[in-house]
Design a protein around this motif. Sequence first.
Motif, PDB file in Angstrom:
ATOM      1  N   ARG A  75       0.820  -1.204   0.000  1.00  0.00           N
ATOM      2  CA  ARG A  75       0.000   0.000   0.000  1.00  0.00           C
ATOM      3  C   ARG A  75       0.859   1.262   0.000  1.00  0.00           C
ATOM      4  O   ARG A  75       0.532   2.244  -0.676  1.00  0.00           O
ATOM      5  CB  ARG A  75      -0.937  -0.008   1.211  1.00  0.00           C
ATOM      6  N   ASP A  76       1.969   1.264   0.748  1.00  0.00           N
ATOM      7  CA  ASP A  76       2.791   2.474   0.782  1.00  0.00           C
ATOM      8  C   ASP A  76       3.413   2.767  -0.578  1.00  0.00           C
ATOM      9  O   ASP A  76       3.598   3.933  -0.949  1.00  0.00           O
ATOM     10  CB  ASP A  76       3.867   2.370   1.868  1.00  0.00           C
ATOM     11  N   ASP A  79       0.657   4.386  -2.646  1.00  0.00           N
ATOM     12  CA  ASP A  79       0.418   5.761  -2.203  1.00  0.00           C
ATOM     13  C   ASP A  79       1.546   6.699  -2.637  1.00  0.00           C
ATOM     14  O   ASP A  79       1.302   7.835  -3.063  1.00  0.00           O
ATOM     15  CB  ASP A  79       0.258   5.804  -0.683  1.00  0.00           C
ATOM     16  N   LYS A  80       2.787   6.234  -2.542  1.00  0.00           N
ATOM     17  CA  LYS A  80       3.918   7.071  -2.956  1.00  0.00           C
ATOM     18  C   LYS A  80       3.882   7.332  -4.455  1.00  0.00           C
ATOM     19  O   LYS A  80       4.141   8.456  -4.905  1.00  0.00           O
ATOM     20  CB  LYS A  80       5.236   6.395  -2.568  1.00  0.00           C
ATOM     21  N   ARG A  82       1.334   7.459  -6.334  1.00  0.00           N
ATOM     22  CA  ARG A  82       0.231   8.376  -6.642  1.00  0.00           C
ATOM     23  C   ARG A  82       0.550   9.803  -6.209  1.00  0.00           C
ATOM     24  O   ARG A  82       0.402  10.744  -6.995  1.00  0.00           O
ATOM     25  CB  ARG A  82      -1.051   7.896  -5.949  1.00  0.00           C
ATOM     26  N   THR A  83       1.002   9.973  -4.971  1.00  0.00           N
ATOM     27  CA  THR A  83       1.210  11.327  -4.451  1.00  0.00           C
ATOM     28  C   THR A  83       2.444  12.009  -5.036  1.00  0.00           C
ATOM     29  O   THR A  83       2.504  13.242  -5.089  1.00  0.00           O
ATOM     30  CB  THR A  83       1.330  11.296  -2.916  1.00  0.00           C
ATOM     31  N   ARG A  84       3.422  11.236  -5.487  1.00  0.00           N
ATOM     32  CA  ARG A  84       4.647  11.821  -6.047  1.00  0.00           C
ATOM     33  C   ARG A  84       4.615  11.909  -7.574  1.00  0.00           C
ATOM     34  O   ARG A  84       5.625  12.217  -8.200  1.00  0.00           O
ATOM     35  CB  ARG A  84       5.861  10.999  -5.599  1.00  0.00           C
ATOM     36  N   ASN A  85       3.465  11.598  -8.153  1.00  0.00           N
ATOM     37  CA  ASN A  85       3.290  11.704  -9.603  1.00  0.00           C
ATOM     38  C   ASN A  85       4.243  10.788 -10.377  1.00  0.00           C
ATOM     39  O   ASN A  85       4.667  11.101 -11.493  1.00  0.00           O
ATOM     40  CB  ASN A  85       3.499  13.155 -10.055  1.00  0.00           C
ATOM     41  N   HIS A  96      -4.156  10.315 -15.225  1.00  0.00           N
ATOM     42  CA  HIS A  96      -5.139  10.523 -14.161  1.00  0.00           C
ATOM     43  C   HIS A  96      -5.127   9.298 -13.255  1.00  0.00           C
ATOM     44  O   HIS A  96      -5.438   8.183 -13.693  1.00  0.00           O
ATOM     45  CB  HIS A  96      -6.540  10.718 -14.731  1.00  0.00           C
ATOM     46  N   GLU A  99      -8.048   8.597  -6.836  1.00  0.00           N
ATOM     47  CA  GLU A  99      -7.677   8.893  -5.456  1.00  0.00           C
ATOM     48  C   GLU A  99      -7.691   7.636  -4.587  1.00  0.00           C
ATOM     49  O   GLU A  99      -6.897   7.490  -3.666  1.00  0.00           O
ATOM     50  CB  GLU A  99      -8.638   9.940  -4.873  1.00  0.00           C
ATOM     51  N   ASP A 100      -8.622   6.733  -4.885  1.00  0.00           N
ATOM     52  CA  ASP A 100      -8.763   5.515  -4.080  1.00  0.00           C
ATOM     53  C   ASP A 100      -8.054   4.331  -4.723  1.00  0.00           C
ATOM     54  O   ASP A 100      -8.509   3.189  -4.610  1.00  0.00           O
ATOM     55  CB  ASP A 100     -10.243   5.185  -3.878  1.00  0.00           C
TER      56      ASP A 100
END
Length: 234
Positions: A75-76, A79-80, A82-85, A96, A99-100
Amino acid sequence: MTEAESAQSADPGLRKPEAADSRRSAKETLRRCIVSGERHPPAELLRFVVGPDGTLVPDLACKLPGRGLWLSPRRDMIDKARTRNLFARAAKSAVHVPEDLGVLVERLLGVRCLELISLAKRAGQLVAGHDKVKSWLAAGKAGLLIQAADAAEDGRGKLRALGRAVTPGLPVLELFDAEQLGRTLGRPASVHIAVAPGGFADRIAAEAAKLAGVRHGELEAPGGTVPNGRRPGK
């Protein structure tokens, strides 16, 4: 011995060219996680592709067309990325990302595991029910033990111990509840399932390890117990 044969005997590189080809082939099949940079076999990673509309799509079966973007199944890592593009950087285009995404991947992995269990049943490669499973475990006929996460630990622990006493390192999956497992097998509930050694057991265990990584953050080693967990997507 001919001159060519003599040269092959003296030079290991000439003696077994197929070995070098095999090593190159194995190296070429590795894929790089876009977050950690580590390389792994594709079967140990999650694959994503960018759809025609620019939306990121999980490709868990690794069959969709397009350039694959690979991630370690945690999961991390999702998330990384996604958030770091990092998906856009790897794709070298705008992407695109839902978010989920982590929740979506967890749900899809859960569905994939249950579908494989259903296929194993239809292929006659599993048994369900305490007594049948116990018999398979005692005879060393199980390649994977699946137990409901909401069942009593005492009962689960006894079968787990029996299975590993007879088959050391027996993988144990405890990620789904009795209702989910039962619905997959066409019955109200199912607590204990044993899968025969071979393709189905290996594939279910591999997908379950990914699910555990996405859900709990840690991949389970072969022969490990995939821990209890909530329903996929909840």
